[in-house]
Write an enzyme that holds these catalytic residues in place. Structure first.
Site, PDB file in Angstrom:
ATOM      1  N   GLU A 324       4.151  20.981  -2.244  1.00 54.67           N
ATOM      2  CA  GLU A 324       4.724  19.673  -1.954  1.00 54.67           C
ATOM      3  C   GLU A 324       6.025  19.767  -1.482  1.00 54.67           C
ATOM      4  OE1 GLU A 324       2.051  16.654  -4.620  1.00 54.67           O
ATOM      5  OE2 GLU A 324       3.791  17.217  -5.749  1.00 54.67           O
ATOM      6  N   CYS A 407       2.640   8.807  -8.271  1.00 54.46           N
ATOM      7  CA  CYS A 407       4.174   8.697  -7.934  1.00 54.46           C
ATOM      8  C   CYS A 407       4.428   7.831  -6.621  1.00 54.46           C
ATOM      9  CB  CYS A 407       4.826  10.381  -8.075  1.00 54.46           C
ATOM     10  SG  CYS A 407       3.981  11.175  -6.439  1.00 54.46           S
TER      11      CYS A 407
END
Ligand SMILES: [Zn+2]
Length: 800
Positions: A324, A407
């Site tokens: 990520e 998130c």
């Protein structure tokens, strides 16, 4: 700006909310102060409706998802108002609820809403009950300390690398400050300070010396410090930053968590990009509050590394999904991870850099990230979201109402509702106009309030009228941003370059009279005596622009992107005959803007002519076709299909639309758990087994089992050859070439193996072809034995 000036600068008193510590005893802070959201009103056609949608739809939708997924029940169980085990998936799920509370608080700060206010009160009471008597708050442990999930660690604070115990708290502190400033209520603030006091008692030079695995608490602690004026919270934020890369305190977590060397020695953006940009934001905060010049020097190098080498045209950061995060310099594949949270973090960081340095180039990067990569993360209706935001899609992408790791959906409301607070800022007698959005602001200047009114159709039009009405006539300097894109610099540095030249130029009028533009760090400075009703007119030419990438960005070589104003444009399948990867846009082909009130809630589209390549009887044929481009943020609202920001400038880079094949005409299916089934026969030729642009099929997380994929032919057909291109994401994931495989054909109700002497190959980066004795059948299967410790996948499967 020198640090001496920075720490001595007087902060303009600007709080629109409650409890900002002020006066002679106040610690130094940024030399620039944002004008708070309660003092800024957007009334434009672009942002105002989006903010309204976030208030009316997104906040409710994300709270509802938090309820449905057990995130709120976790607080009830921890507070003994309900029974059961921790009932959501991750130990960081508490943070989503805190983030939505922060967003909801920004909604309350500008518009009273009794129902929302009451909902927050109830929710905050649950959170307060879930807090342990000494201040510890982490439902993943409190619910059942003897049965915690692995990531939480067996005891408190023993697995900080993964537990997110401190990460959650950072979002709690941010939410608490926002709620307090919006409502004046200390209910959540008391929870936050009780928690922060425990953290301060536990961690420090004489206590535990572990930094959090995921940065965020540092930002929260700084906000808590500002609102309480308690110096220990600031010291703790600095402590957590300084413990990173400090091997005397703990076993280092490595580059992934930016814990490979001390933060002041970091000069290259590495690892998880949300962690990184939250850390850089916290470093800017702590530098502003402490005057630590080593932080500033590191931030300059890190910013250069991101903006000169690792920034997508959309303002997104984080090239790879494997961690990520950031890839190597110039490695910007258009399969782009560009997580929505990372765009938000990039914007938050760049806004802080502006507050430090009063330089418009940071707002240029902010604006690029916000109007493009971030806004792609949320649908026009406000209830579905993207996690990654690629610049190229073959049709595999679709926004989702929620994610197991949520998130991004929970980050969007708090960020979008805070955008008004980024529009204007004050530093001494300088009033900064950062963003162009029709609306009003009440700006607290040292000599008194100044009312600002903007009239503009930005981002669709570059004419901006700004009326300046001070309560009392007086001298101050209006600093109006002149965006880099209006001066042929799409970004600071040379990562992207404008090909478009020869147009009219930026002009500025004061009370109707043209004046020369005096640029200071990217702002046009108009220092004069201002009186009520004075106005300036800024003209930013907004032609359709062509942009190319630095030659080192291999993914964009020979390609062009189209931009207009702050918006990046993209070609989507629905507007362009069903495909876009087969298009060539040559440099001479004219492009025009075209207002489409009915498209995507009203957008300025870009139209022109392109050439489309199609295979016909085995050879590519080129034909002129109309081209329509839409703003990138608006993609994926009209079904799934191809999308490309970077278009081929030369025909050899376009992928001819393939002719139908037996495979593409077949119905594909797989054994249970297979994902990306359309990848088998979408006819996109992969460049290698680890090509993440092509749609790939895989069985992950299954390992060691025997699985299958199958083509059901449109009619019984004689077949004698099949080719499989294996997917293998060594270095990024857990798919490898299979242990073995075979081919079966359907005979009546039975599956029989084909007869062949060919080997069943497992070579990477190529088709593995098997010829067999012809069979007449309605369906063919590839049966795959997965490696014992790995999964497997397929890039493309052909049949003849
Ligand atoms: Zn995210």
């Amino acid at each position: 700006m020198s640090i001496a000036v920075l720490v001595c600068a007087v902060l303009a008193v600007l709080s629109g909310g409650h409890g900002m510590a002020q006066g002679p005893g106040r610690a130094p802070d940024y030399p620039t102060a944002p004008v708070p959201i309660a003092r800024v009103t957007f009334s434009d056609a672009f942002w105002a409706p989006r903010l309204e949608t976030v208030r009316n739809v997104t906040i409710g939708a994300t709270f509802r998802q938090s309820e449905l997924t057990g995130r709120i029940k976790n607080f009830e169980i921890a507070g003994r108002d309900a029974t059961g085990e921790f009932c959501s998936r991750y130990a960081f799920d508490d943070s989503d609820v805190f983030k939505i509370i922060e967003g909801a608080s920004y909604a309350l700060a500008v518009k009273p809403d009794k129902a929302l206010d009451a909902y927050l009160d109830t929710l905050i009471a649950k959170i307060a009950k879930a807090q342990e008597p000494d201040g510890y708050l982490y439902t993943a442990r409190t619910i059942n300390p003897s049965k915690t999930m692995a990531m939480a660690g067996k005891e408190r604070w023993t697995n900080l690398q993964d537990s997110h115990e401190l990460y959650n708290l950072g979002h709690l502190y941010e939410a608490a400050v926002a709620h307090y400033q919006a409502t004046g209520k200390k209910t959540l603030l008391n929870v936050a300070t009780k928690s922060a006091d425990l953290v301060a008692r536990t961690f420090g030079p004489a206590g535990l010396r572990y930094p959090p695995g995921h940065q965020e608490i540092e930002i929260g602690l700084v906000k808590l410090h500002r609102v309480t004026a308690d110096p220990k919270y600031l010291a703790l934020a600095k402590f957590f930053l300084d413990e990173r890369g400090n091997p005397s305190g703990h076993k280092l977590y490595g580059e992934y968590a930016q814990d490979h060397k001390p933060v002041v020695d970091q000069d290259t953006a590495v690892g998880h990009s949300v962690r990184a940009a939250y850390m850089y934001s916290a470093m800017a905060d702590v530098a502003a509050l402490t005057g630590d010049t080593r932080y500033l020097a590191a931030l300059d190098k890190l910013w250069d590394d991101v903006v000169l080498r690792k920034l997508y045209l959309t303002g997104g950061i984080g090239a790879t999904g494997a961690w990520e995060g950031f890839g190597p310099a110039y490695d910007l594949p258009n399969s782009a991870y560009a997580e929505t949270c990372a765009s938000i973090a990039n914007a938050l960081w760049n806004f802080r850099m502006f507050l430090l340095k009063q330089d418009a180039r940071y707002i240029d990067v902010y604006e690029r990230a916000v109007y493009n990569a971030m806004l792609s993360g949320i649908s026009l209706k406000g209830d579905t979201f993207f996690y990654p935001n690629p610049l190229l899609s073959l049709g595999q992408h679709e926004r989702s109402p929620w994610f197991a790791c949520a998130c991004c959906p929970s980050n969007l409301p708090r960020f979008i509702l805070s955008i008004p607070s980024h529009a204007y800022a004050v530093g001494g007698d300088k009033l900064f106009v950062n963003l162009f959005v029709q609306g009003t602001a009440r700006v607290g200047m040292p000599a008194g309030d100044v009312a600002i009114e903007q009239q503009t159709r930005y981002p669709w039009d570059g004419d901006v009228r700004i009326r300046v009405s001070p309560a009392r006539a007086g001298r101050f300097a209006l600093h109006v941003r002149v965006p880099g894109w209006a001066l042929d610099h799409p970004v600071p540095g040379d990562l992207y370059r404008s090909l478009t030249t020869g147009r009219d130029s930026v002009t500025l009028k004061v009370n109707g009279t043209l004046v020369p533009i005096r640029l200071e760090r990217g702002f046009a400075v108009i220092a004069r005596e201002w009186a009520a009703g004075d106005s300036i007119d800024l003209h930013l030419p907004m032609p359709v622009r062509r942009t190319v990438a630095h030659p080192s960005v291999k993914a964009d070589e020979g390609r062009v992107a189209v931009e207009r104003g702050p918006l990046v444009y993209t070609a989507e399948f629905v507007d362009n005959g069903g495909r876009v990867t087969n298009l060539t846009l040559d440099d001479q082909s004219p492009l025009a803007s075209d207002w489409r009130p009915d498209l995507l809630n009203g957008v300025m589209a870009v139209t022109g002519k392109a050439k489309a390549l199609r295979m016909r009887n085995g050879s590519p044929v080129s034909e002129p076709v109309p081209l329509t481009l839409i703003p990138y943020y608006g993609w994926a609202h009209r079904g799934k299909g191809e999308m490309a920001v970077w278009l081929a400038r030369r025909p050899d880079l376009a992928r001819p639309a393939p002719e139908p094949t037996l495979a593409s005409a077949s119905k594909a299916s797989s054994s249970e758990g297979g994902k990306g089934i359309q990848g088998l026969n979408e006819q996109y030729e992969p460049t290698d087994s680890n090509d993440h642009t092509a749609i790939y099929f895989h069985w992950w997380p299954k390992k060691g089992s025997t699985e299958w994929v199958q083509y059901e032919f449109p009619a019984e057909t004689t077949v004698s050859e099949t080719s499989v291109y294996w997917f293998d994401d060594t270095g990024q994931g857990e798919c490898r070439v299979p242990r073995s495989w075979r081919v079966l054909y359907k005979s009546g109700a039975q599956w029989l193996p084909v007869a062949t002497r060919d080997a069943f190959g497992v070579a990477k980066g190529t088709y593995n072809t098997v010829r067999f004795t012809p069979v007449r059948t309605g369906a063919l299967r590839v049966e795959v034995v997965l490696p014992a410790d790995f999964s497997a996948g397929i890039q493309e499967w052909k049949v003849r």
